[in-house]
Design an enzyme around this catalytic site. Structure first.
Site, PDB file in Angstrom:
ATOM      1  N   LYS A   1      -9.350  11.950  44.024  1.00  0.00           N
ATOM      2  CA  LYS A   1      -9.142  11.897  45.473  1.00  0.00           C
ATOM      3  C   LYS A   1      -9.744  13.144  46.095  1.00  0.00           C
ATOM      4  O   LYS A   1      -9.339  14.271  45.770  1.00  0.00           O
ATOM      5  CB  LYS A   1      -7.650  11.812  45.788  1.00  0.00           C
ATOM      6  CG  LYS A   1      -7.348  11.665  47.275  1.00  0.00           C
ATOM      7  CD  LYS A   1      -5.861  11.441  47.523  1.00  0.00           C
ATOM      8  CE  LYS A   1      -5.590  11.233  48.997  1.00  0.00           C
ATOM      9  NZ  LYS A   1      -4.155  10.965  49.276  1.00  0.00           N
TER      10      LYS A   1
ATOM     11  N   ASP B   1       5.042   8.419  55.859  1.00  0.00           N
ATOM     12  CA  ASP B   1       3.947   7.441  56.002  1.00  0.00           C
ATOM     13  C   ASP B   1       4.159   6.301  55.012  1.00  0.00           C
ATOM     14  O   ASP B   1       3.220   5.824  54.379  1.00  0.00           O
ATOM     15  CB  ASP B   1       2.597   8.116  55.776  1.00  0.00           C
ATOM     16  CG  ASP B   1       1.437   7.283  56.316  1.00  0.00           C
ATOM     17  OD1 ASP B   1       1.700   6.326  57.079  1.00  0.00           O
ATOM     18  OD2 ASP B   1       0.281   7.579  55.980  1.00  0.00           O
TER      19      ASP B   1
END
Length: 467
Positions: free
Chosen positions: A121, A226
């Site tokens: 990532k 989130d």
């Protein structure tokens, strides 16, 4: 920005040396001057400028000459520095296809030396789609100025720390492998985002599992902030895995209840629309009634016990930092020390007062005795004078006796003065002992005459006295 790893094969040690020099210069400069890059890289025969042309050709650096001739790193050059470091560590050996793109990061498929497939990532903060990082994230904390590369590095470090801690507490998260700069290496989840899943065999069980993860996080002191269908992965066996952690906050955050209710509401709405599960959603975001929570099973933030763990304190999550905890502990210790010191000071004051009273009483008694002695001596002297006047005889030996008495009186007065000095010394010692033995000592050279104004004045006074 497309990650072209083929260029990485043709970069030399000098290229990475200059890239590192630009990175070091960006700690204090937005645009690093070329002279500073040359000084940090310290290549021979002006090789830094040749390398900068090569890096500029592959778009690893950006040239800016608006104010002065300088360069800055691009995200591609930052990617190459991170990948080169991970390759040197032996974490990865090859980079594959892109798995996905988000508003804050890109996900790539990589392989280790033993052939294990991992996920890489790369955080890329500052995109046009998400530039309100300063208001919606707490990466900067107390800092006023920022750089997008530096913010990406902070986000990667924070996500790696959260992922590692949640993995140790057996949460359904990917395994964190390594982290460098803005790059995080983790295990590859063999599944699909929940937003791409159209059917589930047991949607009720998945719903309870997902909702249980939110409650467990809150019990350990964290809120995801989130938690939606885009950050939940599910495999063929309907095993749930949660991803994306840099925005997590503590339950002590001032908006913790709002974030918790928003995460729960996102899960309720998605399962209601996608899998036709019937729920009665709460209309009030701030506080839900007890009837709504009992009928629908909507978890309330106030009813969750935060006693399972303190990951927010360990990881310094937003809303509760380690510094705050240390300040609280110091404040408690200072209160305890203040109470103890107050008690000691009161005891010292009582002791000092008692000693002063004793010294004063002793000195008053001694002065009374001294006055009585002087009065008796004066009376004796007067009687002797009267007798000498009346008798009119030769009082030579008697006068000598009177002078002897006067000398005795003077010696007694001198002895009394010495006694007073000794008493004053004892009093000072007692006060110093009551105050903890702290005495004010004069400096070593205080008795020496340095030849200043004071010495000149003393000399003038001595001359006047001699005249």
């Amino acid at each position: 920005m497309k990650l072209d790893v083929e260029v990485l094969r043709y970069l030399s040690k000098e290229d990475f040396r200059v890239l590192t020099a630009v990175e070091m210069g960006m700690r204090n400069h937005e645009i690093v001057p070329a002279e500073l890059i040359d000084r940090i890289a310290s290549l021979k025969h002006g090789g830094t400028y040749k390398v900068l042309k090569n890096l500029l050709k592959h778009k690893l650096v950006h040239h800016d000459s608006s104010k002065y001739d300088g360069f800055r790193l691009t995200y591609l050059g930052y990617d190459f520095l991170a990948i080169k470091t991970l390759v040197n560590r032996g974490v990865i050996s090859s980079v594959g296809r892109k798995l996905g793109t988000g508003k804050e990061s890109d996900i790539y498929e990589v392989a280790a030396e033993d052939g294990t497939v991992l996920a890489m990532k790369l955080h890329r903060l500052g995109r046009v789609s998400f530039r309100a990082v300063k208001s919606k994230r707490d990466y900067l904390r107390h800092r006023s100025s920022f750089n997008w590369l530096y913010l990406s590095r902070l986000a990667a470090l924070k996500e790696f720390a959260f992922m590692k801690a949640l993995e140790e507490h057996e949460f359904p998260v990917p395994n964190a492998v390594d982290c460098n700069r803005h790059c995080v290496i983790m295990s590859l989840v063999q599944g699909y985002p929940l937003v791409q899943v159209k059917e589930l065999q047991n949607p009720e069980i998945i719903f309870e599992t997902v909702l249980g993860v939110i409650v467990r996080l809150a019990e350990h002191g964290l809120i995801h902030c989130d938690f939606n269908e885009f950050n939940i992965m599910i495999d063929d066996d309907e095993k749930v895995t949660v991803i994306d952690f840099p925005q997590m906050v503590s339950v002590s955050h001032r908006n913790a209840q709002m974030y918790f209710d928003r995460d729960v509401e996102c899960i309720f709405k998605f399962f209601q629309k996608r899998f036709n599960l019937s729920f009665q959603l709460s209309t009030d975001d701030n506080e839900g009634s007890d009837a709504d929570t009992d009928e629908t099973g909507w978890p309330s933030f106030s009813s969750i016990s935060k006693s399972s763990g303190f990951l927010d304190k360990e990881l310094a999550a937003s809303g509760f930092s380690r510094k705050d905890q240390e300040d609280i502990e110091k404040f408690i210790e200072e209160d305890m020390d203040d109470t103890d010191s107050d008690r000691e000071e009161s005891e010292d004051k009582l002791f000092v007062e008692s000693t002063e009273a004793n010294v004063k009483g002793f000195s008053s008694l001694h002065l009374e005795e001294q006055e009585e002695q002087t009065s008796n001596n004066d009376e004796d002297g007067v009687e002797v004078k009267q007798r000498s006047c009346k008798a009119g005889q030769d009082n030579g030996p008697e006068i000598q006796d009177d002078s002897d008495k006067e000398e005795d009186n003077q010696s007694a007065i001198e002895n009394d003065a010495e006694l007073n000095k000794s008493l004053n010394k004892q009093r000072k010692r007692a006060v110093a002992a009551a105050r903890g033995g702290r005495r004010s000592f004069a400096s070593r050279n205080s008795y020496k005459d340095k030849g200043g104004k004071s010495s000149q004045n003393s000399r003038v006074q001595k001359q006047l006295c001699s005249w």
